[in-house]
Design a protein around this motif. Structure first.
Motif, PDB file in Angstrom:
ATOM      1  N   LYS A  12       0.835  -1.208   0.000  1.00 51.56           N
ATOM      2  CA  LYS A  12       0.000   0.000   0.000  1.00 51.56           C
ATOM      3  C   LYS A  12       0.869   1.256   0.000  1.00 51.56           C
ATOM      4  N   LEU A  41      -7.804   9.956  -5.750  1.00 48.66           N
ATOM      5  CA  LEU A  41      -7.945   8.621  -5.159  1.00 48.66           C
ATOM      6  C   LEU A  41      -8.926   7.770  -5.960  1.00 48.66           C
ATOM      7  N   SER A  42      -9.998   8.393  -6.459  1.00 42.86           N
ATOM      8  CA  SER A  42     -10.965   7.621  -7.247  1.00 42.86           C
ATOM      9  C   SER A  42     -10.329   7.134  -8.554  1.00 42.86           C
ATOM     10  N   ARG A  81      -8.081   4.290  -7.694  1.00 40.24           N
ATOM     11  CA  ARG A  81      -8.872   3.081  -7.463  1.00 40.24           C
ATOM     12  C   ARG A  81      -9.237   2.418  -8.794  1.00 40.24           C
ATOM     13  N   THR A  82      -9.623   3.249  -9.775  1.00 38.61           N
ATOM     14  CA  THR A  82      -9.981   2.716 -11.098  1.00 38.61           C
ATOM     15  C   THR A  82      -8.789   2.036 -11.758  1.00 38.61           C
ATOM     16  N   ILE A 126      -6.163   0.728 -10.280  1.00 40.75           N
ATOM     17  CA  ILE A 126      -5.843  -0.525  -9.584  1.00 40.75           C
ATOM     18  C   ILE A 126      -6.838  -1.615  -9.973  1.00 40.75           C
ATOM     19  N   GLN A 127      -8.117  -1.239 -10.122  1.00 41.10           N
ATOM     20  CA  GLN A 127      -9.125  -2.212 -10.542  1.00 41.10           C
ATOM     21  C   GLN A 127      -8.815  -2.736 -11.955  1.00 41.10           C
TER      22      GLN A 127
END
Length: 527
Positions: free
Chosen positions: A56, A71-72, A75-76, A78-79
């Protein structure tokens, strides 16, 4: 390098949408097991949490150095990376791409040499067989791999005698009748196998048409061939591929299959499977053998098999093909020395498609070989050379027909006869080499190379156009007719001039079109 890598991986990508700066020494993190010992009584492993925290921290550290990422968005990303990980296809190394390309070219060269060896062995086998059966040998191909599919030594009954007696008209009539008869010799090829094995796709590929083209055999995941269906070749209506229903269906049970499909009209059978050949395939082959017909086994969709195996670390195309071939042969217990061809209907230059065409051409009766060779796709240079040699062997007949027109001492008649003959002959050449407009457009659709780019490499003014008398007259008529009616020539000299001129003109045109066919072939493959 990216484009080359994509081509080698058989995908259409022009560029990578994302390129990851990846260091195998610094960017690989290992997280041990969550539990110390075996669950359910095992305690949590503290090292796991520490390793996960390190991952992390690394991700957040990398993200903090990016310009304007939220951050969003992180997150995308990483997804996306996780989804790529699940598909096992998210990292591609281009370090050894050039080495892979060279290796595959060497592999293709080795495969070509193997095909030549197999073909030579089969030719020798055929000759020895014919020697023991009838005491005679068929003529082998010439030293350039010439027109073995065409009977160059064949003579038209009676035409030489007519020429010796100066009855040119009678000789011309016999030649014309012979050429027309050859153009209409039927060739019927049966494509059979179980439902869903790729029969219809193979029919379309053999004819050089796309699955969605008008007149194509319908394809799909469901059974699409409920009846015996004829699909004539788009350029040669005497060559027909018959898409037969799958063997073993309710309507076509295995024990009555041949009778129901009308086996007697077929020259040979191609039995297709996309997995292992089944008991029904073996039974069918044995019944075909009893009927004294030829049959060949084709394992289709080999590109799917190769792509499925490519994910393995120790992948080897050569080893994969050998395993598939051996497995197919093993499933054909009861068939003596079965010949299995591994093909892809979408990539005809892969594997055994060329070898299959050569085998069919070699083993057909002499009079049928002309029809097959004309209908063959130009998927390797050797086929183009065979076509050239075959067409060249017929020029003497066209020249004799031209001489018959020159024998009539009417001004202008010889030009009219020669032009009409040449229109027919040259049009035939253009279609045989696949240089007509429709064939070039089909090639463009199959390969993705724009039609304009294919036409750009063509030099002859007779390719990719409608051939008319006016077009040919601009090329040859003036010089020939000017010398024909000088006071000292006479009819015999005129006949000689017309025959010689026609022969020379056709040879020049044939050489130009053959060279164009080679250039189009190379352009289609971007060689």
């Amino acid at each position: 390098m990216t484009k080359l890598a994509a081509e080698e991986e058989l995908c259409d990508a022009e560029r990578f949408s994302d390129v990851i700066d990846f260091d195998v020494q610094e960017d690989v993190k290992y997280c041990g097991q969550l539990w110390e010992g075996s669950p359910p009584t095992a305690a949590p492993n503290p090292a796991y949490s520490e390793s996960l925290q390190e991952v992390k921290n690394t991700i957040l550290s990398k993200a903090s150095k990016s310009a304007g990422i939220t951050l969003s968005q992180l997150r995308t990303k990483i997804q996306d990376l996780w989804n790529a990980l699940l598909s096992e296809n998210f990292v591609f190394s281009v370090k050894n791409t050039l080495e892979v390309v060279v290796y595959r070219k060497l592999e293709a060269l080795a495969r070509k040499q193997t095909w030549i060896l197999i073909r030579s062995m089969k030719t020798t086998e055929d000759q020895l067989f014919n020697t023991t059966e009838s005491g005679t040998l068929y003529e082998a191909a010439d030293q350039h791999g010439g027109a073995r599919g065409f009977n160059e030594s064949e003579e038209i009954p009676g035409h030489k005698e007519d020429l010796q007696h100066k009855d040119t008209a009678a000789a011309a009539a016999k030649i014309q009748q012979h050429l027309e008869k050859q153009d209409n010799i039927p060739l019927n090829i049966a494509i059979t196998g179980e439902s869903g094995s790729g029969k219809s796709t193979f029919v379309n590929a053999f004819r050089g048409v796309s699955d969605d083209e008008e007149g194509a055999a319908p394809t799909g995941v469901k059974q699409t061939t409920p009846e015996v269906t004829a699909y004539p070749h788009p350029n040669y209506s005497n060559v027909t591929l018959w898409d037969l229903p799958g063997i073993g269906t309710t309507k076509f049970p295995a024990d009555k299959y041949l009778k129901l499909v009308g086996f007697e009209k077929f020259d040979f059978f191609i039995i297709i499977s996309d997995t292992r050949f089944t008991e029904n395939d073996v039974k069918l082959a044995k019944e075909i053998q009893k009927m004294k017909k030829k049959f060949y086994f084709v394992h289709s969709k080999i590109d799917n098999d190769i792509n499925a195996e490519r994910r393995k670390r120790d992948f080897s195309a050569e080893r994969t093909l050998k395993v598939i071939r051996d497995d197919c042969v093993h499933s054909l217990q009861g068939i003596k020395s079965p010949r299995v061809f591994l093909v892809s209907s979408f990539k005809q230059r892969w594997c055994d498609f060329s070898l299959l065409q050569e085998t069919l051409e070699r083993e057909l009766p002499m009079k049928k070989r002309d029809a097959l060779l004309c209908a063959m796709l130009n998927i390797n240079p050797e086929i183009i050379n065979k076509k050239k040699q075959a067409l060249k062997s017929k020029i003497k007949y066209w020249a004799t027909l031209s001489a018959a027109g020159a024998a009539v001492p009417l001004p202008g008649l010889s030009i009219a006869v020669d032009a009409a003959l040449l229109v027919g002959a040259v049009t035939h050449y253009v279609f045989v080499f696949g240089l007509d407009i429709l064939s070039l457009k089909r090639l463009s659709n199959r390969t993705g190379v724009p039609y304009a780019d294919l036409c750009a490499v063509i030099i002859s003014p007779l390719a990719a156009v409608e051939i008319t008398t006016e077009l040919l007259l601009r090329v040859i008529a003036q010089a020939e007719e000017a010398s024909r009616f000088t006071p000292l020539t006479g009819i015999p000299v005129a006949m000689s001039l017309s025959s010689t001129t026609t022969s020379k003109v056709l040879n020049v045109i044939l050489n130009q079109l053959a060279d164009d066919a080679h250039r189009v072939f190379e352009k289609a493959l971007e060689l």
